[in-house]
Design a protein around this motif. Structure first.
Motif, PDB file in Angstrom:
ATOM      1  N   ASP A 226       0.828  -1.207   0.000  1.00  0.00           N
ATOM      2  CA  ASP A 226       0.000   0.000   0.000  1.00  0.00           C
ATOM      3  C   ASP A 226       0.860   1.253   0.000  1.00  0.00           C
ATOM      4  OD1 ASP A 226      -2.288  -1.498  -0.038  1.00  0.00           O
ATOM      5  OD2 ASP A 226      -2.815  -1.177   2.070  1.00  0.00           O
ATOM      6  N   ALA A 229       2.371   1.725  -3.384  1.00  0.00           N
ATOM      7  CA  ALA A 229       1.370   2.193  -4.339  1.00  0.00           C
ATOM      8  C   ALA A 229       1.086   3.679  -4.143  1.00  0.00           C
ATOM      9  CB  ALA A 229       0.094   1.378  -4.199  1.00  0.00           C
ATOM     10  N   ARG A 230       0.995   4.116  -2.876  1.00  0.00           N
ATOM     11  CA  ARG A 230       0.777   5.543  -2.609  1.00  0.00           C
ATOM     12  C   ARG A 230       1.930   6.373  -3.162  1.00  0.00           C
ATOM     13  NH1 ARG A 230      -0.563   3.615   2.677  1.00  0.00           N
ATOM     14  NH2 ARG A 230      -2.835   3.559   2.997  1.00  0.00           N
ATOM     15  N   ALA A 232       3.872   5.649  -5.652  1.00  0.00           N
ATOM     16  CA  ALA A 232       3.772   5.688  -7.112  1.00  0.00           C
ATOM     17  C   ALA A 232       2.672   6.637  -7.559  1.00  0.00           C
ATOM     18  CB  ALA A 232       3.524   4.278  -7.650  1.00  0.00           C
ATOM     19  N   ASP A 233       1.541   6.645  -6.836  1.00  0.00           N
ATOM     20  CA  ASP A 233       0.435   7.541  -7.179  1.00  0.00           C
ATOM     21  C   ASP A 233       0.826   9.007  -7.032  1.00  0.00           C
ATOM     22  OD1 ASP A 233      -1.175   5.396  -7.742  1.00  0.00           O
ATOM     23  OD2 ASP A 233      -2.192   5.393  -5.793  1.00  0.00           O
ATOM     24  N   GLU A 234       1.758   9.270  -6.115  1.00  0.00           N
ATOM     25  CA  GLU A 234       2.209  10.644  -5.906  1.00  0.00           C
ATOM     26  C   GLU A 234       3.217  11.087  -6.952  1.00  0.00           C
ATOM     27  OE1 GLU A 234       3.734  10.566  -1.978  1.00  0.00           O
ATOM     28  OE2 GLU A 234       1.759  10.310  -1.019  1.00  0.00           O
TER      29      GLU A 234
END
Length: 247
Positions: A226, A229-230, A232-234
């Motif tokens: 998680d 993933a956060r 990468a999303d940023e």
């Protein structure tokens, strides 16, 4: 309790230098030997690795792609040992050598960017989840922002080999898309063992020592994936290479 007791015994060995010198000289060498011996006593199999030579590598490979981050011998998987006498001989033979620990034998390692590992570690603590040994790599010129290594119990070798995959599969592009920035080191892989030096001013050091019990990797995996993933999303680029598999 036995693991913790032996680790504490190594750390109590007398050594010169105020506060356990970690710089250069006799005090630093003693402190480094103490930590390596403590890791061996905790069951981490060790083998000698290359070390920095300027901004390059001590090996004789021109343009080494993983300077100071790979084993000295191609036989590192069979060479890795917890025998303190062998470790002491290696240290006497080359006092500057780094050491790797082979994964998939006594432990696995979940390897993530520091920027994902630190918030994940905080959330795990808030949730009351016990983590095991944790090491960090500080930033260096070649590797950017560094990594965080979570040592866990090994998945081992199941009775049905068809249900087991080697470590090489966890760095294929499709797995990087599913778990960006995360590497699961199991059988056939390794990581540098603290304390270790990297080119420039990079270091590998314990954040939480090897005396801690090894947790089930699945108890940490969700929080770590998680967090990756956060990240990468940023819009942060992950370091897909993480730690090398071979030389």
């Amino acid at each position: 309790m036995e693991r913790k007791g032996r680790f504490s015994q190594w750390l109590r060995r007398p050594r010169s230098g105020a506060g356990g010198d970690t710089g250069t000289g006799t005090g630093a060498a003693d402190a480094r030997e103490d930590l390596l011996m403590a890791a061996a006593a905790a069951g981490f199999p060790l083998a000698p690795a290359a070390y920095p030579s300027g901004y390059g590598c001590s090996c004789d490979r021109i343009g080494c792609p993983t300077p100071a981050r790979h084993p000295v011998s191609f036989a590192w998987q069979t060479q890795a040992t917890t025998d303190p006498e062998k470790v002491a001989r290696w240290l006497r033979s080359d006092s500057e050598a780094n050491f790797i620990t082979a994964t998939g034998i006594a432990h696995d390692v979940l390897d993530v960017p520091v920027a994902a590992g630190r918030p994940a570690l905080e959330r795990l603590g808030e949730a009351g989840v016990e983590v095991g040994p944790v090491a960090t790599t500080s930033a260096d010129h070649a590797r950017g922002q560094g990594r965080m290594l979570f040592f866990t119990a090994t998945r081992g070798t199941p009775e049905d080999e068809d249900e087991w995959w080697p470590c090489e599969l966890d760095c294929h592009p499709e797995t990087m898309d599913e778990h960006p920035g995360l590497r699961w080191h199991c059988r056939g892989s390794y990581v540098l063992l603290p304390p270790a030096r990297l080119p420039g001013d990079g270091r590998v050091a314990w954040l939480l020592g090897p005396e801690r019990p090894l947790p089930d990797p699945l108890s940490l995996l969700e929080s770590l994936t998680d967090a990756c993933a956060r990240l990468a999303d940023e819009g942060h680029e992950h370091e897909s290479h993480a730690w090398p598999i071979g030389r």
